[in-house]
Design an enzyme around this catalytic site. Structure first.
Site, short mmCIF file in Angstrom:
data_model
loop_
_atom_site.label_atom_id
_atom_site.label_comp_id
_atom_site.label_asym_id
_atom_site.label_seq_id
_atom_site.Cartn_x
_atom_site.Cartn_y
_atom_site.Cartn_z
N GLY A 12 1.01 -1.12 0.17
CA GLY A 12 0.20 -0.08 0.31
C GLY A 12 0.79 0.95 0.22
N SER A 13 2.04 1.39 -1.07
CA SER A 13 2.98 2.51 -0.52
C SER A 13 2.48 3.24 -1.16
CB SER A 13 4.42 2.10 -0.80
OG SER A 13 4.86 1.93 -1.90
N ASN A 14 1.61 2.91 -2.98
CA ASN A 14 0.82 3.97 -3.96
C ASN A 14 0.05 4.69 -2.83
OD1 ASN A 14 2.13 4.56 -6.84
ND2 ASN A 14 2.27 2.25 -6.37
N HIS A 109 1.02 1.18 -12.71
CA HIS A 109 2.26 -0.47 -13.25
C HIS A 109 3.98 0.34 -13.52
CE1 HIS A 109 3.31 -4.16 -15.00
NE2 HIS A 109 4.28 -3.28 -16.25
C1 GAR Z 1 4.25 -0.67 -7.80
O1 GAR Z 1 4.72 -0.96 -7.71
C2 GAR Z 1 2.96 -1.71 -8.70
O2 GAR Z 1 3.44 -0.30 -9.21
C3 GAR Z 1 2.60 -2.64 -8.95
O3 GAR Z 1 3.09 -3.37 -7.89
C4 GAR Z 1 3.64 -2.78 -6.87
C5 GAR Z 1 2.86 -2.69 -5.44
O4 GAR Z 1 2.96 -1.63 -4.33
N1 GAR Z 1 1.85 -3.32 -9.45
C6 GAR Z 1 1.44 -3.60 -10.63
O5 GAR Z 1 2.88 -4.53 -10.46
C7 GAR Z 1 0.26 -4.15 -10.95
N2 GAR Z 1 0.74 -4.77 -12.59
P1 GAR Z 1 2.78 -0.90 -3.30
O6 GAR Z 1 1.56 -1.88 -2.60
O7 GAR Z 1 3.77 -0.62 -2.21
O8 GAR Z 1 2.12 0.24 -4.07
#
Ligand code: GAR
Length: 215
Positions: A12-14, A109
């Site tokens: 969930g950092s995004n 992505h």
């Molecule tokens: C992020 O790097 C996002 O771009 C990627 O998963 C990670 C989630 O990190 N998404 C994909 O690969 C989708 N195809 P987060 O949970 O810390 O946001």
């Protein structure tokens, strides 16, 4: 205020970057609900800490994709969601779900699409000898990691990079471009035209050909 639903599967950092932008009162959106398909993940704790409604809809408890997605749509609609943001949501969505939320469903992505769709993007970019990696926010279409591109950021690949070091630098850019894309949409500046996105008031290209989509 545009009501937004965020779908996650993990860290969930995004999601956090969107929460931070909302708290800075700088983003005209309200994150109405965060839905995870996995219980007990860090992203859910981040949402709870920010006082956002959370909900776990575990795909394993459904008999196929359609009923799982129907439950997602119901929860999103009940929360009054107008725009759905996928933020590390690691389930493929069917054409029916994409149609239901057409042009109201965006994803981030970790590659410069249309290159390196799918998983392990950073290892594959290094392996291919690409000079740049990056990240993309795009409208979702039924094909995986496909759809009109809203914002991208490029990151140079250094000779000493491994997938982890590259992922770290790309992630820092992800945390900038997701709030930016959301702002552009919330401000009503984004229009989908065929396979492309047009941004109202985007700056003309500078002499070196770079475009600043934030205008
Ligand atoms: C992020 O790097 C996002 O771009 C990627 O998963 C990670 C989630 O990190 N998404 C994909 O690969 C989708 N195809 P987060 O949970 O810390 O946001």
């Amino acid at each position: 205020m545009m009501r937004v639903g965020v779908l996650i599967s993990g860290r969930g950092s995004n999601l956090q970057s969107l929460i931070d932008a909302q708290i800075a009162a700088d983003l005209p959106v309200e994150i109405a609900i965060v839905i995870s398909n996995v219980a007990d993940v860090e992203g859910l704790a981040r949402a709870e800490a920010a006082g956002i409604e959370t909900c776990v809809i575990d795909h394993k408890f459904f008999d196929g994709r359609e009923p799982f997605e129907a439950a997602l749509t119901e929860a999103l609609k009940t929360a009054g969601v107008e725009l759905v943001c996928l933020a590390g949501f690691m389930r493929l969505l069917t054409g029916d779900f994409v149609s239901e939320w057409l042009d109201r469903l965006i994803n981030i992505h970790p590659s410069l699409l249309p290159a390196f769709k799918g998983l392990d993007t950073h290892a594959r970019a290094i392996e291919a000898g690409a000079r740049f990696a990056g990240c993309t926010v795009h409208f979702v279409r039924p094909e995986m990691d496909d759809g009109p591109i809203i914002v991208q950021a490029a990151v140079p690949i250094l000779e000493l990079d491994d997938p982890a070091s590259l992922a770290k630098r790309v992630l820092a850019q992800e945390h900038k471009i997701y709030p930016l894309a959301l702002r552009l949409i919330a401000d009503g500046r984004v229009r989908v035209e065929g396979a492309r996105v047009l941004i109202d008031g985007a700056e003309a290209p500078s002499p070196d050909g770079m475009v600043n989509p934030s205008g």
